[in-house]
Design a protein around this motif. Structure first.
Motif, PDB file in Angstrom:
ATOM      1  N   ILE A 148       0.891  -1.238  -0.007  1.00  0.00           N
ATOM      2  CA  ILE A 148       0.012   0.017  -0.066  1.00  0.00           C
ATOM      3  C   ILE A 148       0.771   1.257   0.080  1.00  0.00           C
ATOM      4  N   ARG A 149       2.142   1.143   0.280  1.00  0.00           N
ATOM      5  CA  ARG A 149       2.873   2.275   0.459  1.00  0.00           C
ATOM      6  C   ARG A 149       3.618   2.436  -1.104  1.00  0.00           C
ATOM      7  N   ARG A 150       3.434   1.394  -1.940  1.00  0.00           N
ATOM      8  CA  ARG A 150       4.134   1.410  -3.326  1.00  0.00           C
ATOM      9  C   ARG A 150       3.182   1.728  -4.399  1.00  0.00           C
ATOM     10  N   LEU A 151       1.962   1.178  -4.299  1.00  0.00           N
ATOM     11  CA  LEU A 151       0.821   1.054  -5.139  1.00  0.00           C
ATOM     12  C   LEU A 151       0.197   2.542  -5.329  1.00  0.00           C
ATOM     13  N   GLU A 152      -0.261   2.813  -6.733  1.00  0.00           N
ATOM     14  CA  GLU A 152      -1.055   3.879  -6.891  1.00  0.00           C
ATOM     15  C   GLU A 152      -2.397   3.810  -5.997  1.00  0.00           C
ATOM     16  N   PRO A 153      -2.875   4.981  -5.574  1.00  0.00           N
ATOM     17  CA  PRO A 153      -4.055   4.885  -4.455  1.00  0.00           C
ATOM     18  C   PRO A 153      -5.065   4.095  -4.929  1.00  0.00           C
ATOM     19  N   ASP A 154      -5.691   3.919  -6.259  1.00  0.00           N
ATOM     20  CA  ASP A 154      -6.548   3.257  -6.452  1.00  0.00           C
ATOM     21  C   ASP A 154      -6.420   1.812  -6.206  1.00  0.00           C
ATOM     22  N   ASP A 155      -5.087   1.450  -6.741  1.00  0.00           N
ATOM     23  CA  ASP A 155      -4.771  -0.042  -6.584  1.00  0.00           C
ATOM     24  C   ASP A 155      -4.629  -0.628  -5.188  1.00  0.00           C
ATOM     25  N   ALA A 156      -4.118   0.685  -4.466  1.00  0.00           N
ATOM     26  CA  ALA A 156      -3.940   0.376  -3.219  1.00  0.00           C
ATOM     27  C   ALA A 156      -5.264  -0.045  -2.532  1.00  0.00           C
ATOM     28  N   VAL A 157      -6.339   0.904  -2.627  1.00  0.00           N
ATOM     29  CA  VAL A 157      -7.596   0.712  -2.032  1.00  0.00           C
ATOM     30  C   VAL A 157      -8.266  -0.511  -2.593  1.00  0.00           C
ATOM     31  N   ALA A 158      -8.092  -0.767  -3.782  1.00  0.00           N
ATOM     32  CA  ALA A 158      -8.671  -2.131  -4.355  1.00  0.00           C
ATOM     33  C   ALA A 158      -8.097  -3.407  -3.568  1.00  0.00           C
ATOM     34  N   LEU A 159      -6.639  -3.394  -3.144  1.00  0.00           N
ATOM     35  CA  LEU A 159      -6.244  -4.354  -2.325  1.00  0.00           C
ATOM     36  C   LEU A 159      -6.732  -4.485  -1.153  1.00  0.00           C
TER      37      LEU A 159
END
Length: 255
Positions: A77-88
C-alpha cells in the motif's frame, strides 16, 4: 522517564509499546511493513508514534488475513497507486465476506439435516447403499439421485457387477444426499444447493457440528473487526502517499 518527542523513540521503547521484540521490529522495518526509521548520528534507529500505529495495524491485519499476506499488504500500500492500494484493501474484505458466506451456507445445510428426522438414511460403516436403497431411504426416485449426481451434488462410486457397474453410496455420500434432500424439500433451488454442498466440501465440514460452525463464524466476525481496525490506518497511509518517516543516510548498525 518518557523520551523527548524530538529524540524519537528507541527500538526498545517501540517494543514496550507494541509487544513486538526488538528483532521483530528491525525485521518488519527491513521488509517495509513499517517505514524506515530515521538514524541518529550514532546509527541507532529513532522511531515515531506513526511506527507504533503501523505496527499495531499490522497486528490486526495479520489476525484478519494471516501474517504473510499482511506483511505484503503493508508494504504494497506504500508503493501502489492509490486506486490500486484501495482495491487491495477491498479484496481483503471480499475474501472474508466469501469465507463467511461459505460458512453460513455449510451451517444452513447442516441445520437442514439436524431438523429433519423422517428422511434419515441408515448410517453404516459396513456397507454402502445401492441407489435403490438410498432412494427409498430419502423417499425420492432413483432418477432424482442420478440427476443430483449429474449436478455434482452427490458423488457415488462405481463397483463392477455381473451386468456391468453399479452405483454405491458410502456413508459420507449418504449424508450429502440427506443434505441435498432436506434443502430441496425446504425449497432451495439447485444452484443454491450446489453452493451449500460446495461450501461443506471446501470447509471439510461434512462431519462438523453446528457448534463448530458457529465458532468458525464468530472467528470470521472477529477477523473482520480486526480488518476494520487496520483499515483506518491503511487508509491514512494510502492518503499520505509517503512512507511513515523519511530515511536518513545509511549509518552504522544500531538499535
Amino acid at each position: 522517564m518518557a523520551e523527548p518527542v524530538s529524540a524519537g523513540l528507541s527500538t526498545a521503547s517501540v517494543s514496550a509499546e507494541t509487544g513486538y521484540s526488538v528483532q521483530q521490529i528491525r525485521d518488519l522495518e527491513a521488509i517495509g511493513v513499517i517505514g524506515p526509521a530515521v538514524r541518529a548520528s550514532n546509527g541507532y534507529r529513532r522511531f515515531t508514534q506513526l511506527h507504533v500505529r503501523d505496527l499495531r495495524a499490522y497486528r490486526e491485519l495479520a489476525h484478519a488475513i494471516g501474517p504473510v499476506p499482511a506483511r505484503r499488504a503493508m508494504r504494497d500500500i506504500r508503493r501502489l497507486e492509490p486506486d490500486d492500494a484501495v482495491a487491495l484493501v477491498r479484496s481483503f474484505h471480499a475474501l472474508l465476506d466469501a469465507e463467511r458466506d461459505r460458512a453460513l451456507a455449510a451451517r444452513r445445510a447442516l441445520q437442514a439435516i439436524s431438523d429433519e428426522a423422517g428422511n434419515e438414511a441408515p448410517a453404516t460403516t459396513e456397507d454402502a447403499l445401492t441407489i435403490t436403497e438410498l432412494a427409498a431411504a430419502l423417499d425420492v426416485r432413483p432418477s432424482t439421485l442420478r440427476f443430483w449426481e449429474k449436478c455434482d451434488l452427490v458423488r457415488p462410486h462405481r463397483v463392477t457387477t455381473a451386468s456391468g457397474s453399479a452405483r454405491r453410496y458410502a456413508v459420507a455420500v449418504v449424508r450429502e444426499a440427506r443434505i441435498v434432500a432436506a434443502l430441496r424439500e425446504a425449497g432451495y433451488r439447485i444452484p443454491d444447493v450446489q453452493h451449500a454442498i460446495g461450501a461443506i466440501r471446501e470447509l471439510e465440514e461434512i462431519d462438523a457440528s453446528l457448534d463448530a460452525l458457529d465458532a468458525r463464524i464468530r472467528d470470521i466476525t472477529q477477523r473482520t473487526l480486526a480488518l476494520l481496525k487496520a483499515g483506518g490506518v491503511m487508509a491514512e497511509i494510502i492518503e499520505s502517499g509517503t512512507v511513515v518517516a523519511g530515511a536518513s543516510a545509511p549509518g552504522p548498525s544500531g538499535g
